[in-house]
Design a protein around this motif. Structure first.
Motif, PDB file in Angstrom:
ATOM      1  N   PHE A  75      -8.668 -10.140  51.216  1.00 55.82           N
ATOM      2  CA  PHE A  75      -7.642 -10.021  49.732  1.00 55.82           C
ATOM      3  C   PHE A  75      -8.317  -8.693  49.056  1.00 55.82           C
ATOM      4  O   PHE A  75      -8.777  -7.636  48.396  1.00 55.82           O
ATOM      5  CB  PHE A  75      -7.194 -10.218  49.089  1.00 55.82           C
ATOM      6  N   CYS A  76     -10.207  -8.969  48.477  1.00 61.25           N
ATOM      7  CA  CYS A  76     -11.268  -8.129  48.085  1.00 61.25           C
ATOM      8  C   CYS A  76     -11.466  -6.776  48.812  1.00 61.25           C
ATOM      9  O   CYS A  76     -11.516  -7.135  49.636  1.00 61.25           O
ATOM     10  CB  CYS A  76     -12.250  -9.369  47.991  1.00 61.25           C
ATOM     11  N   PRO A  77     -11.665  -6.040  47.972  1.00 62.39           N
ATOM     12  CA  PRO A  77     -11.829  -4.976  48.543  1.00 62.39           C
ATOM     13  C   PRO A  77     -13.216  -4.376  49.086  1.00 62.39           C
ATOM     14  O   PRO A  77     -13.169  -4.001  50.459  1.00 62.39           O
ATOM     15  CB  PRO A  77     -11.005  -3.757  47.573  1.00 62.39           C
ATOM     16  N   TYR A  78     -13.713  -5.560  48.595  1.00 63.36           N
ATOM     17  CA  TYR A  78     -15.510  -5.238  48.907  1.00 63.36           C
ATOM     18  C   TYR A  78     -14.915  -5.349  50.219  1.00 63.36           C
ATOM     19  O   TYR A  78     -15.467  -5.733  51.548  1.00 63.36           O
ATOM     20  CB  TYR A  78     -16.281  -5.526  47.616  1.00 63.36           C
ATOM     21  N   VAL A  79     -14.684  -7.678  50.371  1.00 67.54           N
ATOM     22  CA  VAL A  79     -15.064  -7.758  51.707  1.00 67.54           C
ATOM     23  C   VAL A  79     -14.112  -7.328  52.962  1.00 67.54           C
ATOM     24  O   VAL A  79     -14.791  -7.209  53.816  1.00 67.54           O
ATOM     25  CB  VAL A  79     -14.558  -9.409  51.595  1.00 67.54           C
ATOM     26  N   LYS A  80     -12.783  -6.590  52.544  1.00 66.43           N
ATOM     27  CA  LYS A  80     -11.775  -5.907  53.580  1.00 66.43           C
ATOM     28  C   LYS A  80     -12.552  -4.639  54.271  1.00 66.43           C
ATOM     29  O   LYS A  80     -12.557  -4.779  55.405  1.00 66.43           O
ATOM     30  CB  LYS A  80     -10.750  -5.123  52.825  1.00 66.43           C
ATOM     31  N   ALA A  81     -13.270  -4.193  53.437  1.00 64.89           N
ATOM     32  CA  ALA A  81     -14.782  -2.865  53.601  1.00 64.89           C
ATOM     33  C   ALA A  81     -15.335  -2.722  54.595  1.00 64.89           C
ATOM     34  O   ALA A  81     -15.972  -2.235  55.796  1.00 64.89           O
ATOM     35  CB  ALA A  81     -15.091  -1.754  52.849  1.00 64.89           C
ATOM     36  N   TRP A  82     -16.320  -4.184  54.114  1.00 67.35           N
ATOM     37  CA  TRP A  82     -17.160  -4.570  54.665  1.00 67.35           C
ATOM     38  C   TRP A  82     -17.243  -5.039  56.386  1.00 67.35           C
ATOM     39  O   TRP A  82     -17.808  -4.744  57.014  1.00 67.35           O
ATOM     40  CB  TRP A  82     -17.537  -6.430  53.849  1.00 67.35           C
ATOM     41  N   ILE A  83     -15.812  -5.705  56.757  1.00 65.21           N
ATOM     42  CA  ILE A  83     -15.335  -6.134  58.039  1.00 65.21           C
ATOM     43  C   ILE A  83     -15.057  -4.505  58.797  1.00 65.21           C
ATOM     44  O   ILE A  83     -15.788  -4.612  59.873  1.00 65.21           O
ATOM     45  CB  ILE A  83     -14.487  -6.949  57.862  1.00 65.21           C
ATOM     46  N   ALA A  84     -14.199  -3.528  57.537  1.00 69.92           N
ATOM     47  CA  ALA A  84     -13.697  -2.792  58.187  1.00 69.92           C
ATOM     48  C   ALA A  84     -15.361  -2.010  59.194  1.00 69.92           C
ATOM     49  O   ALA A  84     -15.044  -1.627  60.143  1.00 69.92           O
ATOM     50  CB  ALA A  84     -12.874  -1.742  57.872  1.00 69.92           C
ATOM     51  N   ARG A  85     -16.127  -2.143  58.304  1.00 69.42           N
ATOM     52  CA  ARG A  85     -17.580  -1.055  58.690  1.00 69.42           C
ATOM     53  C   ARG A  85     -18.712  -1.709  60.175  1.00 69.42           C
ATOM     54  O   ARG A  85     -19.167  -1.507  60.329  1.00 69.42           O
ATOM     55  CB  ARG A  85     -18.576  -0.954  58.032  1.00 69.42           C
ATOM     56  N   HIS A  86     -17.869  -3.301  59.901  1.00 72.24           N
ATOM     57  CA  HIS A  86     -19.353  -3.768  61.274  1.00 72.24           C
ATOM     58  C   HIS A  86     -17.422  -4.875  62.126  1.00 72.24           C
ATOM     59  O   HIS A  86     -17.293  -5.989  61.920  1.00 72.24           O
ATOM     60  CB  HIS A  86     -19.453  -5.294  60.288  1.00 72.24           C
ATOM     61  N   PRO A  87     -17.731  -4.042  63.048  1.00 67.87           N
ATOM     62  CA  PRO A  87     -16.918  -4.423  64.070  1.00 67.87           C
ATOM     63  C   PRO A  87     -17.122  -5.532  65.260  1.00 67.87           C
ATOM     64  O   PRO A  87     -15.753  -6.306  64.497  1.00 67.87           O
ATOM     65  CB  PRO A  87     -17.013  -3.417  65.449  1.00 67.87           C
ATOM     66  N   ASP A  88     -18.495  -6.644  64.455  1.00 64.48           N
ATOM     67  CA  ASP A  88     -18.810  -7.314  65.496  1.00 64.48           C
ATOM     68  C   ASP A  88     -17.758  -8.668  64.662  1.00 64.48           C
ATOM     69  O   ASP A  88     -17.873  -9.891  64.723  1.00 64.48           O
ATOM     70  CB  ASP A  88     -19.511  -7.571  65.722  1.00 64.48           C
ATOM     71  N   TYR A  89     -17.636  -8.425  62.922  1.00 70.67           N
ATOM     72  CA  TYR A  89     -17.003  -9.392  62.872  1.00 70.67           C
ATOM     73  C   TYR A  89     -15.254  -9.118  62.909  1.00 70.67           C
ATOM     74  O   TYR A  89     -14.918 -10.416  61.948  1.00 70.67           O
ATOM     75  CB  TYR A  89     -17.704  -9.576  60.743  1.00 70.67           C
ATOM     76  N   GLN A  90     -14.651  -8.298  62.396  1.00 71.31           N
ATOM     77  CA  GLN A  90     -13.292  -8.447  63.047  1.00 71.31           C
ATOM     78  C   GLN A  90     -12.450  -9.743  63.925  1.00 71.31           C
ATOM     79  O   GLN A  90     -11.693  -9.556  63.541  1.00 71.31           O
ATOM     80  CB  GLN A  90     -13.051  -6.931  63.045  1.00 71.31           C
ATOM     81  N   ASP A  91     -13.652 -10.193  64.607  1.00 70.86           N
ATOM     82  CA  ASP A  91     -12.724 -11.457  65.214  1.00 70.86           C
ATOM     83  C   ASP A  91     -12.159 -12.274  64.002  1.00 70.86           C
ATOM     84  O   ASP A  91     -11.906 -13.420  64.561  1.00 70.86           O
ATOM     85  CB  ASP A  91     -13.648 -11.502  65.983  1.00 70.86           C
ATOM     86  N   LEU A  92     -13.147 -12.547  63.113  1.00 77.02           N
ATOM     87  CA  LEU A  92     -12.713 -13.891  61.676  1.00 77.02           C
ATOM     88  C   LEU A  92     -11.791 -13.267  61.953  1.00 77.02           C
ATOM     89  O   LEU A  92     -10.833 -14.621  60.602  1.00 77.02           O
ATOM     90  CB  LEU A  92     -13.740 -13.645  61.340  1.00 77.02           C
TER      91      LEU A  92
END
Length: 98
Positions: A75-92
């Motif tokens: 829900f945090c915009p920063y965490v959401k944007a960080w995950i979007a920029r790092h595809p290897d974390y999207q599985d989480l």
């Protein structure tokens, strides 16, 4: 900043980024619902902004979630944007329930 130490502070419901001497640089707040970690807010002390602390903090927090076998809702915009920029974390990211 290279000497950032990130640790979970479960009593505070947050991961904290600190200097080696213990000064708080920033934190990311979460709630835990079952096996899901819900990130709600990330904050870095204004004196330390622009030094990559939030990125280091979020990556370490997500690594800890992965190591524990849990998943994430951002829900945090920063965490959401960080995950979007790092595809290897999207599985989480927890899949939406239908």
């Amino acid at each position: 900043m290279t000497d950032v130490q990130v640790s979970d502070a479960p009593d505070e419901h947050r991961f904290e980024a600190r200097t080696p001497d213990g000064e708080l640089l920033g934190f990311t707040v979460y709630d835990t619902i079952g096996a899901t970690v819900v990130f709600t807010h990330t904050e870095v002390d204004p004196a330390f902004e622009g030094q990559g602390i939030a990125s280091t903090l979020v990556q370490a927090a997500l690594d800890a979630v992965r190591a524990s076998g849990r998943d994430v809702v951002a829900f945090c915009p920063y965490v959401k944007a960080w995950i979007a920029r790092h595809p290897d974390y999207q599985d989480l990211v927890r899949a939406p329930q239908h």
